[in-house]
Design an enzyme around this catalytic site. Structure first.
Site, mmCIF file in Angstrom:
data_model
loop_
_atom_site.group_PDB
_atom_site.id
_atom_site.type_symbol
_atom_site.label_atom_id
_atom_site.label_comp_id
_atom_site.label_asym_id
_atom_site.label_seq_id
_atom_site.Cartn_x
_atom_site.Cartn_y
_atom_site.Cartn_z
ATOM 1 N N LYS A 1 0.853 -1.190 0.000
ATOM 2 C CA LYS A 1 0.000 0.000 0.000
ATOM 3 C C LYS A 1 0.885 1.235 0.000
ATOM 4 O O LYS A 1 1.847 1.314 0.764
ATOM 5 C CB LYS A 1 -0.902 -0.016 1.242
ATOM 6 C CG LYS A 1 -2.366 0.064 0.887
ATOM 7 C CD LYS A 1 -3.284 -0.102 2.053
ATOM 8 C CE LYS A 1 -4.533 0.728 1.792
ATOM 9 N NZ LYS A 1 -5.662 0.355 2.603
ATOM 10 N N GLU B 1 -20.051 -6.803 8.222
ATOM 11 C CA GLU B 1 -21.126 -6.092 8.915
ATOM 12 C C GLU B 1 -22.172 -7.060 9.454
ATOM 13 O O GLU B 1 -22.714 -6.863 10.548
ATOM 14 C CB GLU B 1 -21.780 -5.078 7.973
ATOM 15 C CG GLU B 1 -20.934 -3.844 7.674
ATOM 16 C CD GLU B 1 -19.847 -4.056 6.623
ATOM 17 O OE1 GLU B 1 -19.824 -5.146 5.993
ATOM 18 O OE2 GLU B 1 -19.030 -3.146 6.405
ATOM 19 N N ARG C 1 -25.963 -3.758 4.833
ATOM 20 C CA ARG C 1 -25.480 -5.135 4.670
ATOM 21 C C ARG C 1 -26.052 -6.089 5.715
ATOM 22 O O ARG C 1 -26.112 -7.287 5.498
ATOM 23 C CB ARG C 1 -23.942 -5.151 4.825
ATOM 24 C CG ARG C 1 -23.168 -4.729 3.620
ATOM 25 C CD ARG C 1 -23.049 -5.888 2.669
ATOM 26 N NE ARG C 1 -22.672 -5.456 1.352
ATOM 27 C CZ ARG C 1 -21.434 -5.532 0.870
ATOM 28 N NH1 ARG C 1 -20.463 -6.017 1.608
ATOM 29 N NH2 ARG C 1 -21.190 -5.134 -0.347
#
Ligand SMILES: Cc1ncc(C[n+]2csc(CCOP(=O)(O)OP(=O)(O)O)c2C)c(N)n1
Length: 632
Positions: free
Chosen positions: A292, A378, A406
């Protein structure tokens, strides 16, 4: 500077370049991403991590015919730049400009719209199966076929969600041209968590990336999954159990891990995988390892800070955050969580992979044993909270309004039906701005207030947010407290934990004729607007239970009722008021102000609110026209 990049107007231009030129192009592309994001803000670390992968994918695959489905889609800036949108990058995430995520309407190269995570394998599998069915139909007619490939690119963070595994479970039994690329950078927004993360680390430590020279050959030697399975079975029969990796066990042909920044590994490996898929070897799984923030030192060192920065000077990097003049609702929540946890040891805090965004950094530091980052999960977060609540703990689930979508069934089935005391701290309620329609918290009041046992609090400002969180925490049933992105009116925030009365509103301005019932932070523009017609303003505080006594009192003493909310008008708080008036047989003119029945695209939040007529000026204009109607 961008000599080569400036010649790439579509992927076919890139496909003409040789390996050395592609490396040069990658360097230019990386620099372009840094410069561009520094001027607009947006996602940075993840995009720097996918530069070479994007170049390699467009080189090897025949896009847009071959479909690339990017998971979340926050890493698609290099893809946008290479697919004809370079000149529009300056408009990123602004009204009328490019979206920060893939959108089918924006480009034929954006095969699937995303922004919420972990959908890529499902969607790409759907596309691959559709391609197979269509090819079979051509074959049956004796026509030539050129069956396209479907490629899902999914991060290790997004891989932690249940849906990704549901899709793998399905993919493993479908013989089609699906290629799943796991972009493993050992990071979600914050460090990746959980057993899958540990497992991926094990895969990494077992064998380091195949070297550039050998990778092509190694991949060609990989057997198709059915053949591999037969081999394994044979070995098991002989008592020689060879541990297969997780993805192989799902029936995908696992290849990797390889260096996702090395075009000499990426391109030949992708070419070989493409060949395997074309030869009927079924779904392929490529594990690439990236970093990243790759290539921008500051982002490499602090990928979390550079995940979604605002504008910055690339030479200096992000400025040290000066404390904002007004605290954000997120920080008000974070402080409340710490204070309440210190007072009540039953409190546990849960986040589905949004430690920073939801304001739990300090809570984790102070209460590491009561802090749970469950990954991008979630559904699990909500049912996990239900389990904790069953045993007498007091879970607080910190979750963005749209991400709670979700976990809707978990909320109804696991929390509400059993009437468990779970607090939902709903950040990013209402219009969010630059992230666009996928992140717009427009629906929570409507989808929550129809669930029995669930209450919904809508604080008007920071002080109320803190107090209503305390009220929610005191209850013995599920309560959601919804608050918007950013800061509020800037009122003083108490340090105590005193609660406000449950289900009660208050009159904030006494006026005549029109009573405005306000839900949430629009109280302040409503108060401003009320001056123009001398209207009464009521701060309702709760969308459910509705303070019906106060509503009926207002109806009895005014000529008309106006409701104001920053959620959808369809089934929202205004609908609750209409329902309550109807139930009480009160005939009274009623106007509902809120979000229209449209998806609200990206843009500056204040402008978007004004476009919905929900700033002080817009509310005032509505009040004037209602007054005219009343006086007719
Ligand atoms: C359903 C859902 N929950 C949370 C998020 C917020 N979110 C955006 S990116 C991200 C991390 C993704 O990590 P990973 O897939 O590893 O990609 P990386 O940024 O590391 O490349 C999260 C949690 C989301 N987009 N969707």
């Amino acid at each position: 500077m961008s000599d080569l990049l400036n010649t790439i107007n579509a992927p076919e231009d890139l496909r003409k370049l040789d390996r050395a030129e592609l490396k040069h192009l990658s360097a230019e592309l990386r620099e372009f991403v840094i410069q561009s994001v520094s001027k607009t803000g947006g996602h940075l670390s993840s995009n720097l991590g996918t530069v070479e992968l994007t170049v390699a994918l467009h080189k090897v695959f025949n896009t847009p015919k071959d479909r690339i489905v990017w998971d979340v889609g926050h890493q698609t800036y290099p893809h946008k730049i290479l697919t004809g949108r370079r000149d529009r990058m300056g408009s990123l995430r602004q009204l009328g400009g490019l979206s920060g995520f893939p959108q089918r309407a924006e480009s034929e190269y954006d095969a699937f719209g995303t922004a919420h995570s972990s959908t890529s394998i499902s969607a790409a599998l759907g596309m691959a199966v559709a391609a197979k069915i269509q090819a079979q139909s051509l074959v049956a007619k004796g026509l030539p076929t050129d069956e396209p490939f479907s490629i899902a690119v999914i991060g290790d963070g997004a891989m932690s969600a249940g849906q990704a595994f549901e899709a793998l479970n399905n993919a493993g039994v479908e013989m089609c041209r699906l290629i799943v690329i796991l972009n493993d950078n050992d990071m979600s927004i914050s460090p990746a968590v959980g057993a899958l993360n540990r497992y991926l680390a094990q895969l990494m430590s077992g064998k380091f990336y195949a070297s550039a020279k050998h990778v092509g050959k190694a991949v060609l030697q990989v057997a198709p999954p059915l053949f591999a399975a037969a081999k394994r079975f044979e070995k098991q029969m002989k008592g020689m159990v060879v541990p297969a990796n997780l993805f192989e066990n799902f029936g995908l042909n696992y290849i990797g891990p390889i260096d996702g920044h090395d075009l000499d590994s990426l391109i030949p490996t992708l070419e070989n995988i493409k060949q395997l898929a074309a030869d009927g070897a079924g779904p392929q799984f490529l594990h690439v390892v990236t970093k990243k923030g790759q290539g921008y030192k500051l982002a490499e060192v602090d990928p979390v800070a550079y995940h979604g920065p605002g504008k910055f000077d690339p030479a200096e990097g992000l400025k040290k955050a000066v404390s904002p003049a007004k605290p954000t609702f997120t920080s008000v929540f974070g402080q409340w969580l710490c204070d309440m946890a210190a007072k009540d040891e039953r409190l546990v805090g849960i986040t589905p992979a949004m430690r920073e965004g939801s304001g739990l950094v300090e809570f984790e530091r102070q209460f590491p044993d009561r802090y749970f980052d469950v990954g991008i999960a979630e559904q699990h977060a909500v049912t996990f909270a239900a389990g904790l609540a069953c045993e007498g703990l007091k879970p607080v689930v910190a979750i963005y309004s749209t991400f709670l979508q979700r976990a809707y069934d978990q909320l109804i089935h696991d929390v509400a039906i059993q009437n468990l005391p779970v607090v939902l701290a709903l950040d990013r309620a209402g219009i969010v701005g630059a992230d666009g329609a996928t992140h717009c918290g427009a629906y929570d009041i409507a989808f929550l207030r129809c669930i029995p046992n669930v209450s919904v609090a809508c604080p008007a400002d920071e002080a109320e947010c803190r107090a209503l969180l305390s009220t929610a925490f005191e209850q013995s049933h599920p309560v959601a407290v919804r608050y918007p992105r950013g800061s509020g009116a800037g009122v003083a925030i108490p340090t105590h934990l005193e609660a406000l009365p449950f289900g009660k509103g208050e009159v904030r301005r006494a006026g005549k004729k029109i009573a405005i019932m306000s839900f949430g932070t629009l109280l302040y523009p409503a108060l401003e607007a009320a001056n123009s017609v001398d209207a009464t303003v009521v701060n309702m505080r709760w969308a459910k239970p509705l303070d019906e006594a106060l509503l009926l009192e207002m109806a009895a003493t005014h000529d008309a009722i106006v409701t104001v909310e920053d959620g959808t008008m369809s089934g929202g708080a205004g609908s609750a008021v209409a329902q309550a008036l109807a139930k009480a047989n009160v005939l009274k003119p009623l106007w509902i102000l809120g979000l229209q029945d449209v998806f609200i695209e990206h843009g500056d939040p204040a402008t978007l609110m004004a476009m919905q007529g929900l700033d002080a000026k817009g509310i005032s204009e509505s009040l004037q026209s209602f007054t005219k109607l009343l006086n007719r």
